[in-house]
Design a protein around this motif. Structure first.
Motif, PDB file in Angstrom:
ATOM      1  N   HIS A   1      29.504  16.036 -37.476  1.00 42.25           N
ATOM      2  CA  HIS A   1      28.276  16.019 -36.687  1.00 42.25           C
ATOM      3  C   HIS A   1      28.607  15.621 -35.248  1.00 42.25           C
ATOM      4  O   HIS A   1      29.443  14.742 -35.015  1.00 42.25           O
ATOM      5  N   ALA A   2      27.978  16.304 -34.310  1.00 39.84           N
ATOM      6  CA  ALA A   2      28.186  15.981 -32.903  1.00 39.84           C
ATOM      7  C   ALA A   2      27.673  14.577 -32.588  1.00 39.84           C
ATOM      8  O   ALA A   2      26.750  14.070 -33.234  1.00 39.84           O
ATOM      9  N   VAL A   3      28.305  13.972 -31.578  1.00 35.82           N
ATOM     10  CA  VAL A   3      27.921  12.628 -31.142  1.00 35.82           C
ATOM     11  C   VAL A   3      27.804  12.614 -29.615  1.00 35.82           C
ATOM     12  O   VAL A   3      28.240  13.544 -28.932  1.00 35.82           O
ATOM     13  N   GLU A   4      27.215  11.553 -29.103  1.00 39.61           N
ATOM     14  CA  GLU A   4      27.129  11.383 -27.652  1.00 39.61           C
ATOM     15  C   GLU A   4      28.536  11.411 -27.056  1.00 39.61           C
ATOM     16  O   GLU A   4      29.474  10.830 -27.607  1.00 39.61           O
ATOM     17  N   GLY A   5      28.689  12.117 -25.940  1.00 36.51           N
ATOM     18  CA  GLY A   5      29.977  12.206 -25.278  1.00 36.51           C
ATOM     19  C   GLY A   5      30.745  13.478 -25.581  1.00 36.51           C
ATOM     20  O   GLY A   5      31.733  13.782 -24.916  1.00 36.51           O
TER      21      GLY A   5
ATOM     22  N   GLU B   1      44.712  21.179 -30.847  1.00 35.79           N
ATOM     23  CA  GLU B   1      45.428  19.912 -30.980  1.00 35.79           C
ATOM     24  C   GLU B   1      45.808  19.707 -32.447  1.00 35.79           C
ATOM     25  O   GLU B   1      45.585  20.584 -33.286  1.00 35.79           O
ATOM     26  N   ALA B   2      46.369  18.571 -32.757  1.00 30.78           N
ATOM     27  CA  ALA B   2      46.906  18.339 -34.096  1.00 30.78           C
ATOM     28  C   ALA B   2      45.825  18.251 -35.157  1.00 30.78           C
ATOM     29  O   ALA B   2      46.075  18.564 -36.328  1.00 30.78           O
ATOM     30  N   ARG B   3      44.612  17.840 -34.770  1.00 32.58           N
ATOM     31  CA  ARG B   3      43.552  17.648 -35.764  1.00 32.58           C
ATOM     32  C   ARG B   3      42.239  18.247 -35.275  1.00 32.58           C
ATOM     33  O   ARG B   3      41.836  18.029 -34.131  1.00 32.58           O
TER      34      ARG B   3
ATOM     35  N   GLY C   1      38.887  15.912 -30.952  1.00 29.34           N
ATOM     36  CA  GLY C   1      38.473  14.798 -30.110  1.00 29.34           C
ATOM     37  C   GLY C   1      37.022  14.997 -29.699  1.00 29.34           C
ATOM     38  O   GLY C   1      36.162  15.304 -30.522  1.00 29.34           O
ATOM     39  N   THR C   2      36.750  14.877 -28.401  1.00 26.74           N
ATOM     40  CA  THR C   2      35.387  15.078 -27.897  1.00 26.74           C
ATOM     41  C   THR C   2      35.149  16.515 -27.439  1.00 26.74           C
ATOM     42  O   THR C   2      34.050  16.839 -26.977  1.00 26.74           O
ATOM     43  N   GLU C   3      36.167  17.365 -27.550  1.00 28.32           N
ATOM     44  CA  GLU C   3      36.021  18.770 -27.158  1.00 28.32           C
ATOM     45  C   GLU C   3      35.466  19.568 -28.331  1.00 28.32           C
ATOM     46  O   GLU C   3      36.119  19.710 -29.368  1.00 28.32           O
ATOM     47  N   VAL C   4      34.266  20.096 -28.172  1.00 33.24           N
ATOM     48  CA  VAL C   4      33.613  20.876 -29.218  1.00 33.24           C
ATOM     49  C   VAL C   4      34.092  22.329 -29.140  1.00 33.24           C
ATOM     50  O   VAL C   4      34.115  22.937 -28.068  1.00 33.24           O
TER      51      VAL C   4
END
Length: 243
Positions: free
Chosen positions: A134-138, A127-129, A163-166
């Motif tokens: 650090h990982a977070v919940e979700g 994606e663009a960014r 985003g939320t995709e690691v």
């Protein structure tokens, strides 16, 4: 379209000596043979067999700094090893490195030769960014080679993410399946990580060596460096921008 890579404030504060090289390529011919890169891999394996190359031990600053980093965010580096250590141990035990595709083989070679972690993403899958944070919940992660698996990184673990995709677990222990570089990939970004000043010379040299290897099967279009002072760069714009 270029992508923005950003080091989150918390990561920069926790690792003030980090240095990350980002190398973008276009026109990647990853389904063809790269004879020079293959010869370099054969030479490395011959050096290992003859005792002219040995794996770095845990006391070497290039490995020790990663062990300390992993422990700082709750990862046991003896169980989840930094990618470079895992590759070096594999070569030391078996005498061979895996052959995957020429581009992947090339960054593995540079990683092992210089003792710094390496990875790569298919630019068209990004994606663009992309944030190094650090990982977070979700957050969620799908491991390389296991597209049906979904993991939840432990909060506080350092990851690359969109985003939320690691995209990586434990900073550089394992990559995600969706952004992997394959034989069909034509645009990619290659990454070398370091977290200690003692590894800066090695990570700089690894990046230059990889550019030499990539020139056999791609055009290097951009080369940027992230550190604690320069926390955001754009990579992958069209046209030659190599530094």
């Amino acid at each position: 379209m270029s992508r923005e890579f950003t080091v989150a404030d918390g990561v920069a504060e926790a690792f003030p000596q980090l240095r990350i090289h980002l190398i973008a390529v276009e026109g990647l011919r990853n389904g063809e043979d790269w004879p020079k890169a293959a010869d370099a891999m054969d030479e490395l394996e011959a050096d290992a067999a003859e005792g002219n190359w040995t794996a770095l031990d845990a006391a070497d600053p290039r490995i020790a700094t990663w062990h300390a980093a992993y422990r700082s965010f709750g990862t046991n580096p003896k169980r989840m090893r930094p990618s470079v250590e895992a590759l070096q141990r594999r070569l030391g035990k078996s005498g061979r490195l895996p052959r995957i595709t020429p581009a992947v083989d090339a960054y593995n070679l540079a990683s092992v030769r210089f003792g710094v972690p390496a990875g790569a993403f298919d630019l068209d899958a990004l994606e663009a960014r992309i944030d190094i944070r650090h990982a977070v919940e979700g957050d969620a992660f799908t491991p390389l080679g296991e597209p049906e698996v979904r993991e939840e990184p432990k909060p506080g673990e350092v990851v690359y993410a969109q985003g939320t995709e690691v995209l990586t677990r434990h900073w550089n222990h394992r990559d995600a399946d969706a952004t992997k570089v394959t034989a069909e990939t034509t645009r990619a970004v290659f990454i070398f990580d370091s977290v200690g000043e003692e590894a800066h010379e090695a990570v700089d040299a690894a990046a230059e060596r990889l550019k030499e290897l990539l020139s056999e099967g791609a055009s290097v279009t951009d080369h940027q460096v992230l550190d604690a002072d320069r926390r955001s760069v754009r990579i992958g714009a069209e046209g030659p921008q190599a530094q």
